[in-house]
Design a protein around this motif. Structure first.
Motif, PDB file in Angstrom:
ATOM      1  N   ILE A 121       0.948  -1.196   0.076  1.00  0.00           N
ATOM      2  CA  ILE A 121       0.056  -0.065  -0.178  1.00  0.00           C
ATOM      3  C   ILE A 121       0.813   1.181   0.050  1.00  0.00           C
ATOM      4  CG2 ILE A 121      -1.539   1.313   1.433  1.00  0.00           C
ATOM      5  CD1 ILE A 121      -2.818  -1.426   2.207  1.00  0.00           C
ATOM      6  N   LEU A 122       1.965   1.416   0.991  1.00  0.00           N
ATOM      7  CA  LEU A 122       2.915   2.441   0.890  1.00  0.00           C
ATOM      8  C   LEU A 122       3.405   2.598  -0.489  1.00  0.00           C
ATOM      9  CD1 LEU A 122       4.186   1.919   4.486  1.00  0.00           C
ATOM     10  CD2 LEU A 122       2.896   3.662   3.765  1.00  0.00           C
TER      11      LEU A 122
ATOM     12  N   ALA B  76      -5.225   5.942   6.009  1.00  0.00           N
ATOM     13  CA  ALA B  76      -4.161   6.981   6.814  1.00  0.00           C
ATOM     14  C   ALA B  76      -2.893   6.508   6.223  1.00  0.00           C
ATOM     15  CB  ALA B  76      -4.365   6.662   8.204  1.00  0.00           C
ATOM     16  N   MET B  77      -2.371   5.575   6.071  1.00  0.00           N
ATOM     17  CA  MET B  77      -1.013   5.175   5.664  1.00  0.00           C
ATOM     18  C   MET B  77      -0.933   5.802   4.337  1.00  0.00           C
ATOM     19  SD  MET B  77      -0.753   1.442   7.198  1.00  0.00           S
ATOM     20  CE  MET B  77       1.069   1.120   6.717  1.00  0.00           C
TER      21      MET B  77
ATOM     22  N   ALA C 161       4.500   5.828  -5.199  1.00  0.00           N
ATOM     23  CA  ALA C 161       4.678   5.563  -6.529  1.00  0.00           C
ATOM     24  C   ALA C 161       4.021   6.387  -7.527  1.00  0.00           C
ATOM     25  CB  ALA C 161       5.151   4.274  -7.146  1.00  0.00           C
ATOM     26  N   SER C 162       2.746   6.174  -7.257  1.00  0.00           N
ATOM     27  CA  SER C 162       1.545   6.699  -8.108  1.00  0.00           C
ATOM     28  C   SER C 162       1.374   8.001  -7.713  1.00  0.00           C
ATOM     29  CB  SER C 162       0.097   5.919  -7.927  1.00  0.00           C
ATOM     30  OG  SER C 162      -0.426   6.225  -6.497  1.00  0.00           O
ATOM     31  N   ALA C 163       1.473   8.652  -6.638  1.00  0.00           N
ATOM     32  CA  ALA C 163       1.660  10.200  -6.312  1.00  0.00           C
ATOM     33  C   ALA C 163       2.927  10.779  -7.026  1.00  0.00           C
ATOM     34  CB  ALA C 163       1.639  10.136  -4.873  1.00  0.00           C
TER      35      ALA C 163
ATOM     36  N   ARG D 226       1.406   9.518   0.194  1.00  0.00           N
ATOM     37  CA  ARG D 226       1.186  10.390  -1.059  1.00  0.00           C
ATOM     38  C   ARG D 226       1.802  11.819  -0.539  1.00  0.00           C
ATOM     39  NH1 ARG D 226      -3.853   7.974  -1.147  1.00  0.00           N
ATOM     40  NH2 ARG D 226      -4.051   6.238  -2.506  1.00  0.00           N
ATOM     41  N   LYS D 227       1.544  12.318   0.691  1.00  0.00           N
ATOM     42  CA  LYS D 227       1.855  13.761   1.099  1.00  0.00           C
ATOM     43  C   LYS D 227       3.517  13.494   1.076  1.00  0.00           C
ATOM     44  CE  LYS D 227      -2.054  14.468   4.008  1.00  0.00           C
ATOM     45  NZ  LYS D 227      -2.883  14.715   5.074  1.00  0.00           N
TER      46      LYS D 227
END
Length: 196
Positions: free
Chosen positions: A67-68, A115-116, A73-75, A121-122
């Motif tokens: 997930i991380l 939340a993760m 990677a997409s962001a 992304r941030k």
């Protein structure tokens, strides 16, 4: 063996050959990133060791790591890691979940996982804009300070790894044209394209 990305192929030492052999044993082909990192095979082994060191002992399981990586990677706009890890996430949690993380809808994630993903992304988009409120959101989701640090270090290392690959023009492995589920392929509309 021809070059990869913007560089030619380096001379292959024993360590690079071992990485290539591991790829062939595990995947049936040599990954494009392995070809690039043949320039510094010791460094890539250290990267992978750091990925494990900052994540596994601190309670981040395979699904959470996926997930991380997919969220950052997409962001960050990295197609290679999005395809590889999106495929892993689809295998672990289903195509809808993987597609949701890739597109930012986070469909099918738990509150903690959402939340993760938001945090990853941030960190990927602009780490100077994170706030105490962002960290509070992680704590409110049940994530300890130790795991917050581990997640942040893991995401930062993944970004560093992807930056080298992207800057030097490494395309996603062509095998992911058929290996990645359709929902993952459809969601990855950014970054470098496949090259045969």
């Amino acid at each position: 063996m021809s070059g990869i990305g913007f560089l030619g192929m380096p001379e292959l030492g024993d360590e690079a050959k071992r990485i290539f052999d591991e790829d062939v044993e595990d995947l049936g082909y040599v990954m494009n990133v392995s070809r690039l990192w043949a320039y510094q095979p010791k460094a890539v082994k250290l990267f992978f060791g750091l990925f494990r060191e900052v994540s596994v002992p601190h309670g981040l399981d395979d699904r959470q790591r996926a997930i991380l990586v997919v969220a950052c990677a997409s962001a960050f706009g990295d197609s290679y890691c999005s395809l590889v890890w999106g495929t892993r996430l689809a295998a672990a949690a289903g195509e809808e979940v993987a597609s949701g993380v890739l597109t930012g809808s986070d469909t099918g994630l738990t509150g903690e996982e959402r939340a993760m993903a938001r945090w990853a992304r941030k960190v990927a988009r602009d780490p100077t804009r994170t706030t105490q409120a962002d960290v509070r959101e992680l704590r409110d989701a049940g994530i300890s300070d130790e795991r917050i640090f581990a997640m942040t270090a893991f995401v930062a290392l993944r970004i560093a790894f992807a930056t080298v690959n992207d800057a030097l023009g490494v395309p996603p492995d062509s095998a992911y044209r058929t290996r990645a589920p359709e929902a993952v392929l459809s969601a990855v509309t950014f970054g470098r394209s496949f090259q045969d």
